[in-house]
Structures are given as structure tokens and as C-alpha cells.
Enzyme design. Structure first.
Site, PDB file in Angstrom:
ATOM      1  N   ASP A 245      14.396  20.253  43.435  1.00  0.00           N
ATOM      2  CA  ASP A 245      13.429  20.919  42.558  1.00  0.00           C
ATOM      3  C   ASP A 245      14.095  21.186  41.214  1.00  0.00           C
ATOM      4  OD1 ASP A 245      10.693  22.681  42.657  1.00  0.00           O
ATOM      5  OD2 ASP A 245      12.225  23.650  41.423  1.00  0.00           O
ATOM      6  N   GLU A 288       7.380  19.067  40.091  1.00  0.00           N
ATOM      7  CA  GLU A 288       8.802  18.853  39.808  1.00  0.00           C
ATOM      8  C   GLU A 288       9.621  18.772  41.090  1.00  0.00           C
ATOM      9  OE1 GLU A 288       8.161  23.357  39.709  1.00  0.00           O
ATOM     10  OE2 GLU A 288       7.045  21.513  39.289  1.00  0.00           O
TER      11      GLU A 288
END
Length: 367
Positions: A245, A288
Site C-alpha cells: 500500500d 493504491e
């Protein structure tokens, strides 16, 4: 999608499969021709001595077996025409002309099998070549007939033989024209099947790829995980996950705009792909969040990969381009455990990621 792709691939030409069928067809036709000649010899209609007949028969079958072995070896696959159709039909013109020379009233029945060979090679030869072959075979028949008449004029009827030659020539030209059409249809079909297979492959790529980054999407990543789990359960081959992430990604979109967010995602994808091992899988789960699948890697090995990736990404800077100075990342690592579900191993990787986030970000953690 995979089954449809395999069906399209099966429709495209498989040269090895075609060569086997081609060889079997040639073998059957020549066997029928040989049997017919032997029957006429027993009837006394094949006007040749036993020694000459055996010599001719041995020559035909030695050369035929050599041809079949050449096809079976695969050496001809490098040629434009792997079946060697043009040399084959030229050879058959000689064989049928010689056999037709020794048979008088049954001549047409012997050479009629030539049309089976002519039809067979029509799948490989162009229309112009086929017409040329038909003209050449007609000329060979005429020469054979002239020699037979010159040698055995009393036993033969010129008008009947001439009529048979005319019939042979007309059928030969008809086969050539029809064969040329078959060849064109075969090429068109092969091209359309190749286009279909290519189109299905493109559709499949679109179905398994993320539009923005070009990476594997979530659906395909789950399919890969199912395969890795089956392999691990069956053969005890380990694999591990890195749940990645990008830190504070929302701030990038808010402060620099979504265009910059997209640029960062694409750059990150390029960096990871450049450092990946062959056989590893990397994809975007959404937003993301990314997933790195490491076959044949233990949890500790995956942790080392995650740390190497984190340090490599920390070297990327965007300030000179008008973007954020740097973008850190956090990674959760989990190794697959025997017979656990894919959901469980993903949850453990997600817990590792949560641990990395709550511990200050910019680090890799195992749950």
C-alpha cells in the site's frame, strides 16, 4: 475465456497434425495403386516381367517410405510447404505414367487414382501451380500413350486411347481449378482463425489487466492464487504474498491532483516490474493497493523481497517534476500455510499491512 481461447487456437492450422494426415492419405492412395497393379498383373493385364515389376514396386515403396519418414522427422516444418506437395505430385506423375504404360485396356482405371493425389496437394498448392501440374500431367499422359502406341500399336485403339487422354486432361484441369479454390478458402479460413485467436487473446488481456497500470487486476490475481494453492497443497510448493500500500496516497490526489496520483501509480508499477523475478506475479487490487505473489518463497524470503522493494522505491523522487518529493510504502507479508483458504492468507497479509501502518508506515511487517 480460457476455453474459448483454446478452441480458437485449435482452429488454427497445426502443421504437425496436418502432416500426419497428409502422410496417411498418401500412404493409402499409393497402397491402393499398388494393389490395383498387382491385381492386373495376376490377370495378365500388367505387361511387365516379374523382375521388372518387383524392381518398380520396390523403387516406389522405398521412395515413399523415405518421404513419410522425412515428414515424420519434422525437418520439413522449416519449409514454406512442409508437406512437399509439389515434389510429391511431380513424383506421382512419373509413377502413374510408368504404371499406365504397362497397362493397356485398364490404363484409365490405374491413372484415375492420380486425381486423389491431385486433390490432396490442392490444399497446399496455389491455383496457378495446380493448373501447371494439370497441364504437365496431361503432357506426361500423352507421352506415355505415344510410347505405348509405338510399342504395341496392334493391341491398342488410337481413338479410344485419345478419348481417354482427353477425359483425363479435362478432369485434371477441373481438379486443378477446384483445388485452387480450396486452397484459397483454406488460406482465408486460416487467416480468419488467426485473427480470431489474436482477438480473443486481446480480449483476455483486457479482462485480466488493470486499465491504468497494465498490471494484473484483482480477478486474475485471485485466479493465480487458486492455482498456487492447488500446487502447494498437492506438491508442497510454498508461496508467499506481499500486500503493498502506498502511504498517504489520498494526500497526493488532494494536493497535486489525480493526474499526479495516476503518474505515481504507473511509476510504482514500472519499478516493481523491473525488479521482479521471472515467475513472480504482480497486480493492482484497487486504488493504491497492490499484491505481489512470490511462488517458491517462504515468509522470511518474502519479507526480504518486500524490504528490498521498499528501499528501492524510496529512491524515487518527483519534486523536480512538480509532484511530491517522495512516496513511501507499507507492506504486509504472509506465507501460505497448509490447506488454509485464499481468504485466510490474504487476511493475514492484510493484518501485516495494518501492523505496518499503525507502527509508523514505511516498513514491512508479518502479521
Amino acid at each position: 475465456m480460457n476455453s474459448e481461447l483454446r478452441q480458437a487456437e485449435n482452429l488454427t492450422l497445426n502443421e504437425r497434425r496436418l502432416l500426419k494426415r497428409h502422410g496417411r492419405s498418401v500412404l493409402a492412395i499409393m497402397a491402393m495403386h499398388t494393389l490395383l497393379c498387382l491385381v492386373y498383373y495376376r490377370m495378365g493385364a500388367f505387361l511387365v516381367s516379374a523382375e521388372t515389376g518387383l524392381f518398380l514396386l520396390a523403387g516406389v515403396w522405398v521412395s515413399m517410405l523415405a518421404y513419410l519418414l522425412l515428414l515424420a522427422s519434422g525437418l520439413t516444418l522449416r519449409f514454406k510447404d512442409p508437406s512437399l506437395s509439389l515434389p510429391l505430385i511431380l513424383y506421382c506423375i512419373v509413377v502413374f505414367a510408368v504404371s499406365g504404360y504397362y497397362v493397356d485396356e485398364f490404363r484409365l482405371s490405374v491413372v484415375t487414382l492420380f486425381f486423389a493425389i491431385l486433390l490432396l496437394v490442392s490444399f497446399q498448392l496455389s491455383g496457378k501451380v495446380m493448373v501447371g501440374v494439370a497441364i504437365l500431367s496431361s503432357a506426361a499422359y500423352a507421352i506415355m500413350l505415344w510410347l505405348a502406341l509405338d510399342d504395341r500399336w496392334v493391341q491398342l485403339s488410337f481413338s479410344v486411347e485419345a478419348l481417354q487422354w482427353l477425359v483425363f486432361s479435362m478432369i485434371g484441369v477441373s481438379f486443378a481449378i477446384t483445388g485452387g479454390g480450396i486452397n484459397r478458402l483454406k488460406k482465408d479460413l486460416a487467416e480468419k482463425n488467426r485473427e480470431l485467436a489474436k482477438g480473443l487473446e486481446q480480449v483476455r488481456e483486457m479482462a485480466i489487466r488493470d486499465d491504468l497500470t497494465g498490471l494484473f487486476n484483482r480477478r486474475h490475481l485471485l485466479e493465480i492464487l487458486d492455482r498456487q494453492k492447488a500446487l502447494a497443497d498437492r506438491k508442497r510448493v510454498p508461496f508467499s504474498l506481499c500486500y503493498v500500500d502506498l502511504d498517504h496516497f489520498k494526500l497526493i490526489n488532494d494536493h497535486f491532483g489525480h493526474e499526479w496520483g495516476d503518474r505515481v501509480l504507473r511509476r510504482f508499477s514500472q519499478v516493481v516490474l523491473a525488479d521482479m523475478r521471472d515467475g513472480d506475479y504482480f497486480g493492482r487490487l484497487g486504488g493504491e493497493e497492490f499484491l505481489l505473489i512470490l511462488p517458491q518463497s517462504t515468509e522470511q524470503g518474502a519479507l526480504q523481497v518486500a524490504e528490498r522493494l521498499r528501499k528501492r522505491w524510496s529512491q524515487e523522487a518527483f519534486a523536480q517534476e512538480g509532484g511530491p518529493a517522495t512516496v513511501s510504502l507499507s507492506v504486509g507479508v504472509a506465507g501460505y500455510r497448509d490447506n488454509e483458504s485464499i481468504e485466510d492468507v490474504l487476511n493475514r497479509a492484510d493484518k501485516g499491512l495494518y501492523k505496518a501502518k499503525t507502527s509508523g508506515r514505511n516498513q514491512s511487517q508479518v502479521a
